[in-house]
Each structure stands twice: as structure tokens, then as C-alpha cells.
Design an enzyme around this catalytic site. Structure first.
Site, PDB file in Angstrom:
ATOM      1  N   GLY A 192       9.358  13.948 -24.263  1.00 55.40           N
ATOM      2  CA  GLY A 192       8.005  13.354 -24.528  1.00 55.40           C
ATOM      3  C   GLY A 192       7.838  12.272 -24.690  1.00 55.40           C
ATOM      4  NE  ARG A 246       0.030  13.606 -30.190  1.00 53.06           N
ATOM      5  CZ  ARG A 246       0.424  14.873 -30.233  1.00 53.06           C
ATOM      6  NH1 ARG A 246      -0.443  15.604 -31.009  1.00 53.06           N
ATOM      7  NH2 ARG A 246       1.520  15.404 -29.619  1.00 53.06           N
ATOM      8  CG  ASN A 306       5.213  27.340 -33.163  1.00 50.01           C
ATOM      9  OD1 ASN A 306       6.002  27.694 -33.532  1.00 50.01           O
ATOM     10  ND2 ASN A 306       4.948  26.587 -31.895  1.00 50.01           N
ATOM     11  CG  ASN A 365      34.053 -23.090 -63.428  1.00 48.60           C
ATOM     12  OD1 ASN A 365      32.948 -23.096 -62.512  1.00 48.60           O
ATOM     13  ND2 ASN A 365      34.067 -22.805 -64.502  1.00 48.60           N
TER      14      ASN A 365
HETATM   15  C1  UD1 Z   1       4.304  21.520 -30.261  1.00 44.41           C
HETATM   16  C2  UD1 Z   1       3.867  22.953 -30.217  1.00 44.41           C
HETATM   17  C3  UD1 Z   1       3.170  23.579 -31.340  1.00 44.41           C
HETATM   18  C4  UD1 Z   1       3.907  23.141 -32.579  1.00 44.41           C
HETATM   19  C5  UD1 Z   1       4.284  21.815 -32.667  1.00 44.41           C
HETATM   20  C6  UD1 Z   1       5.061  21.544 -33.938  1.00 44.41           C
HETATM   21  C7  UD1 Z   1       4.079  23.573 -27.715  1.00 44.41           C
HETATM   22  C8  UD1 Z   1       3.192  23.795 -26.821  1.00 44.41           C
HETATM   23  N1  UD1 Z   1       3.074  23.297 -29.003  1.00 44.41           N
HETATM   24  O1  UD1 Z   1       3.070  21.025 -30.346  1.00 44.41           O
HETATM   25  O2  UD1 Z   1       2.974  25.021 -31.242  1.00 44.41           O
HETATM   26  O3  UD1 Z   1       2.912  23.568 -33.697  1.00 44.41           O
HETATM   27  O4  UD1 Z   1       5.083  21.323 -31.273  1.00 44.41           O
HETATM   28  O5  UD1 Z   1       5.407  20.299 -34.168  1.00 44.41           O
HETATM   29  O6  UD1 Z   1       5.233  23.649 -27.650  1.00 44.41           O
HETATM   30  N2  UD1 Z   1       8.596  17.740 -25.028  1.00 44.41           N
HETATM   31  C9  UD1 Z   1       9.505  17.792 -23.866  1.00 44.41           C
HETATM   32  N3  UD1 Z   1       8.879  17.776 -22.534  1.00 44.41           N
HETATM   33  C10 UD1 Z   1       7.482  17.930 -22.372  1.00 44.41           C
HETATM   34  C11 UD1 Z   1       6.725  18.016 -23.547  1.00 44.41           C
HETATM   35  C12 UD1 Z   1       7.234  17.854 -24.884  1.00 44.41           C
HETATM   36  O7  UD1 Z   1      10.550  17.501 -23.924  1.00 44.41           O
HETATM   37  O8  UD1 Z   1       7.079  18.184 -21.393  1.00 44.41           O
HETATM   38  C13 UD1 Z   1       9.053  17.351 -26.459  1.00 44.41           C
HETATM   39  C14 UD1 Z   1       8.843  16.423 -26.904  1.00 44.41           C
HETATM   40  O9  UD1 Z   1       9.206  15.343 -26.980  1.00 44.41           O
HETATM   41  C15 UD1 Z   1       8.775  16.912 -28.584  1.00 44.41           C
HETATM   42  C16 UD1 Z   1       8.674  18.346 -28.373  1.00 44.41           C
HETATM   43  O10 UD1 Z   1       9.006  18.731 -27.217  1.00 44.41           O
HETATM   44  O11 UD1 Z   1       9.866  16.378 -29.153  1.00 44.41           O
HETATM   45  C17 UD1 Z   1       7.216  18.696 -28.998  1.00 44.41           C
HETATM   46  O12 UD1 Z   1       6.212  18.066 -28.071  1.00 44.41           O
HETATM   47  P1  UD1 Z   1       4.824  17.587 -28.490  1.00 44.41           P
HETATM   48  O13 UD1 Z   1       4.107  16.862 -27.283  1.00 44.41           O
HETATM   49  O14 UD1 Z   1       4.945  16.758 -29.598  1.00 44.41           O
HETATM   50  O15 UD1 Z   1       4.246  18.967 -28.903  1.00 44.41           O
HETATM   51  P2  UD1 Z   1       3.103  19.167 -30.114  1.00 44.41           P
HETATM   52  O16 UD1 Z   1       1.728  19.035 -29.469  1.00 44.41           O
HETATM   53  O17 UD1 Z   1       3.316  18.553 -31.203  1.00 44.41           O
HETATM   54 CA    CA Z   2       4.965  17.203 -31.747  1.00 42.92          CA
END
Ligand code: UD1
Ligand code: CA
Length: 454
Positions: free
Chosen positions: A11, A15, A167, A375
Site C-alpha cells: 500500500g 494517510r 481485527n 595535557n
Molecule cells: C486493515 C484491515 C482491517 C484491520 C486493519 C488493522 C482489510 C480489508 N482491512 O485495514 O480489518 O482492522 O487493517 O490494521 O484487510 N496492502 C497491500 N495491498 C493492497 C492494500 C493493502 O499490500 O492492495 C497492505 C498495506 O501496505 C498495509 C496492509 O496491507 O501494510 C493493510 O492495508 P491498509 O490499507 O492499511 O488496511 P486498513 O485500512 O488499515
Molecule cells: Ca492499516
């Protein structure tokens, strides 16, 4: 059965409002992804697969670990889609653990617990109860307290939003099941993403045995999506380190005012006053005292040495029973033997100082070798740079250097020599003799001080 660990890190981290990929933001001096990898490695998995996408090259370079299987997720269509990118590397019927690269406070004890549960369950997810569950997926349970599904914040109704159990994103299952569920998920949700979390509902519907393990310490599952959460996680991590140091016997004047960004190895009876920052790998011997506001980077400080307030020490080796500062700066490749004193406003670079020598005030010592029991008077400067090259100053044992002396390097000072104050030394000086290089003092008779014009 071998354990495979998948870490999601593709990701962008929108944010965070930063050019740096989110998982490279540092927690306790290491990219948060490196913290997650470190934790994963502690339970000795058969393989670690990290899914990267946004900033993938930069991430691979920063992590620089060739035991990792890197999997590319070209476009980020969600956590379920991300997991799918590892499937080519996963054989069926293996245990698999999915971790998120932005959840760095997790401990290997919790991971072990989660994988142990696989002997009795098909799918184990890690949850936690948070006072403020905003932003997290919610764990929906039925009347018998059985997990039903996970609903993301953006897809939740008010009723679901009031659930405090969230979660963590972390789950354990078997590869064949994971593949089966992932092939069935769709992106019909608020974010139009393929959610890994939809596997839970599919597992329940398929009558699989699903368990949510509630993490005892909710801090462990905190995810980082913003700079504010990054700072919060950093504080928790630092507190953990401070507690460990105190458990091993260190005296910390205030455990909330120490920052360890790397590894800090301490002997017995070490005392650390407030606001010190330790970066990289540092070792402090028995009885070392660190005053207020020290910055110590990749250095070794041996037993009994006292670092007074406001010292900056980098890539230095300091012997036993030395005294440093207040306000001393030791730059890389400085080596002090035992019982050396370095006082205020002294800078030392790439120099060796032998036992018992003192550089007490306002000096620059660079590219220098200092013998025993020397010194160095206040304001002494080694002029090591001629504008093009660096040169060395070699000072023998028992030398006494008067204040405000400049050594124009390359130059050597023989054992036992004395240098008169205010000298500019351009040539080697002999042993056991007084050398001075300054104008003779003259007095002008009948001299009148200028007066202001009227
Ligand atoms: C996610 C969870 C949520 C949980 C939270 C915990 C899902 C749908 N939701 O939400 O239930 O409470 O984490 O922190 O899983 N990533 C990828 N590829 C993508 C999207 C994300 O590799 O296409 C990776 C991101 O880099 C990150 C992780 O997955 O390290 C989580 O993604 P993020 O978008 O932060 O999910 P949250 O909205 O936090
Ligand atoms: Ca996250």
C-alpha cells in the site's frame, strides 16, 4: 508442516501524507516493515513472502535481506488481492500466517500462540478490544459468541461501529483454504477492494472451524495509518524497551524520556538520566553514567565512564573510567583509552587518545594520535586540513601543550615536550624540551589610545 509467513506491504499509505512508502517509516530506528520481519523471523518460518507494490524497489533496497521472497502487487486492489500475489510461491497444505507491514508492535510470542491454535482450528484471527476502535475492521460475533464476519469501518452500520473488538489483520490458516477463499471474494464494498477479511465469512459459511484469539495486550495490534499513530506506536515501543532495560537492572531517571533507536547493551549498575537518544548498536559497560541529553550512536563505552550532560558521541570507542563533557563531541573513529578526560566544547575526530590524557576545554583534535598522560591546553587546534588534503598530528607521551596552540599538520611532537602557550607549531618538536613559536612580547612607549572625533 512448514510455516509460511506473508507480510503485506504494497500500500501507498495515503494517510501518512509522505513521499516515503508507509512501511519504511521508522519505529525505534528501523523501518516498521523491518520490525515486522524481525518478529516473523523469531518463530523460524520456512519462508517469508513480502508483498510490495508502491515504492517496491525502494523497500527492497532499504530492507536488504536476501532471505525474503519478494512478491509484486503491481496495482493495489486490496489486502485479499495482495495475498493472492504470493500464491505461486505457496504449496498446498502448509500453515500460513498473514501479517501486515504496518502493525509493528506484534510480539513473536503472540505469533507463536496464533500458529499453535492451528492444531485445533482451520482459521485463527487475532483480535483486540480497543476503547477507540475507529478505523479498524470490526469482529462480528453471534449470540453464542462465535465469530461470523469482519466488517470494515467504511462498510459498517452504526450498530457494527459500536463494536469494540477489532481485527488486527493478522490471521493463520492453511494455504489450500486461503487459496479457496481468496478465489471467491469480490470487491463489492465501499472501497471497491478485494478484502482479505472477507475470508472469515466464507470460512464460517463453509463450516470451517474459525477462532478469534483476543490479544491480551491490545497495544500489540495497533496499526499505523497516520503520523499520529506512528508517534503513538513509537512511544509504546520505547516504553517497552525502557521496561526491558530496567528489568535487566538499569536505572533510568525517567523511563518515558529515553529513546533507543536500535540495540542498547548494558552492563550492571548503569544510570541514564533524561532525554538521551541511543542510535544503532551501543554498548555501555558496568557502572557507566550517562547525563542529561546525550546522543550516542554506534559506540562502545567501557565500565566506569561518566558521560556528563549534552555530549554527542558517534562511532567512538571509549575506555574505562573516562570523563566526558559536558558538551563534548566525539566524531567517528575516535578511540579513547582508559582514564581519559575530554571536557567541554572539545571536538575529537578520527583520533586515538592514550590512557590518562586530558583535553579539558575548547579544542579540536582531528586526525591525531595522542600519547599517554598528555595535557592539551584550552583552545588547542590541530590544523589537519590544508584545503585539499588531511594530515596527521602525532603527539608523544607526557607532552604538555600550552593553551591556544595550533599544530599545522603533518607534525610530530616528541615525548615529554612542552609547547608554550599561543604557539603555531609548523615543524616537528624535540623530546623533553620547551618549544615556542610566537612573537616576542613588546611594549610601545608613549603610545596613545585613539580618541573619538568630536
Ligand atoms: C486493515 C484491515 C482491517 C484491520 C486493519 C488493522 C482489510 C480489508 N482491512 O485495514 O480489518 O482492522 O487493517 O490494521 O484487510 N496492502 C497491500 N495491498 C493492497 C492494500 C493493502 O499490500 O492492495 C497492505 C498495506 O501496505 C498495509 C496492509 O496491507 O501494510 C493493510 O492495508 P491498509 O490499507 O492499511 O488496511 P486498513 O485500512 O488499515
Ligand atoms: Ca492499516
Amino acid at each position: 508442516m512448514g510455516l509460511h509467513i506473508i507480510i503485506l506491504a504494497a500500500g501507498k499509505g495515503t494517510r501518512m501524507h509522505s513521499d516515503l512508502p508507509k512501511v519504511l517509516h521508522k519505529v525505534a530506528g528501523l523501518p516498521m516493515l523491518a520490525q515486522v520481519i524481525k518478529c516473523a523471523q523469531k518463530i523460524s518460518p520456512q519462508a517469508i513472502h513480502v508483498v510490495v507494490g508502491h515504492g517496491s524497489e525502494q523497500i527492497k533496497e532499504a530492507i536488504n535481506d536476501d532471505t525474503i521472497n519478494w512478491c509484486l502487487q503491481k496495482e493495489q486492489f486490496g489486502t485479499g488481492h495482495a495475498v493472492q500475489q504470493t500464491f505461486a510461491n505457496l504449496k498446498d497444505e502448509q500453515n500460513v500466517l498473514v501479517l501486515y507491514g504496518d502493525v509493528p508492535l506484534l510480539t513473536h510470542e503472540t505469533l507463536q500462540q496464533l500458529t499453535n491454535e492451528l492444531s485445533q482450528h482451520d482459521l485463527v484471527i487475532l483480535s483486540a478490544k480497543l476503547d477507540d476502535p475507529t478505523g479498524y475492521g470490526r469482529i462480528v460475533r453471534d449470540k453464542k459468541n462465535k465469530v461470523q464476519q469482519i466488517v470494515e469501518q467504511k462498510d459498517a452500520d452504526d450498530n457494527t461501529l459500536s463494536i469494540k473488538e477489532v481485527n488486527s489483520g493478522i490471521l493463520a490458516t492453511r494455504t489450500n483454504l486461503l487459496k479457496q477463499w481468496i478465489s471467491k471474494i469480490d470487491n463489492e464494498n465501499a472501497q471497491q477492494e478485494f478484502y482479505l477479511t472477507d475470508c472469515i465469512e466464507l470460512a464460517v459459511k463453509g463450516k470451517h472451524n474459525v477462532e478469534a484469539l483476543v490479544c491480551n495486550n491490545a497495544d500489540e495490534i495497533l496499526g499505523i495509518n497516520s503520523k499520529s499513530q506512528l508517534a503513538e506506536v513509537e512511544r509504546i515501543y520505547q516504553r517497552r524497551i525502557a521496561e526491558n532495560l530496567m528489568a535487566e537492572g538499569a536505572t533510568l531517571m525517567d523511563p518515558s524520556r529515553i529513546d533507543v533507536r536500535g540495540e542498547l547493551h548494558l552492563g550492571k549498575n548503569v544510570e541514564i538520566d533524561v532525554n538521551s537518544v541511543f542510535e544503532g548498536s551501543n554498548t555501555l559497560g558496568d557502572g557507566v553514567v550517562v547525563g542529561v541529553n546525550a546522543v550516542i550512536i554506534n559506540s562502545t563505552i567501557e565500565a566506569g565512564t561518566h558521560i556528563h550532560a549534552n555530549c554527542h558521541i558517534e562511532n567512538a570507542t571509549i575506555g574505562r573510567n573516562c570523563e566526558l563533557g559536558p558538551f563534548a563531541r566525539l566524531r567517528p573513529e575516535t578511540k579513547l583509552d582508559n582514564n581519559v578526560k575530554v571536557g567541554n566544547f572539545v571536538e575529537i575526530k578520527k583520533s586515538k587518545v592514550k590512557a590518562g590524557s586530558k583535553i579539558s576545554h575548547l579544542s579540536y583534535i582531528g586526525d591525531c594520535e595522542l600519547g599517554k598522560d598528555v595535557n592539551i591546553g584550552a583552545g588547542t587546534i590541530t590544523c589537519n586540513y590544508d584545503g585539499a588534503n588531511k594530515h596527521r598530528t602525532i603527539i608523544g607521551d607526557n607532552v604538555f601543550v600550552g593553551s591556544d596552540t595550533q599544530f599545522i599538520a603533518p607534525v610530530k611532537v616528541g615525548d615529554g615536550a612542552t609547547i608554550g602557550a599561543g604557539s603555531t607549531i609548523t615543524k616537528d618538536t624535540p623530546k623533553n624540551k620547551l618549544t615556542l613559536a610566537r612573537n616576542k612580547q613588546v611594549t610601545i612607549d608613549n603610545w596613545q589610545r585613539p580618541k573619538k572625533n568630536k
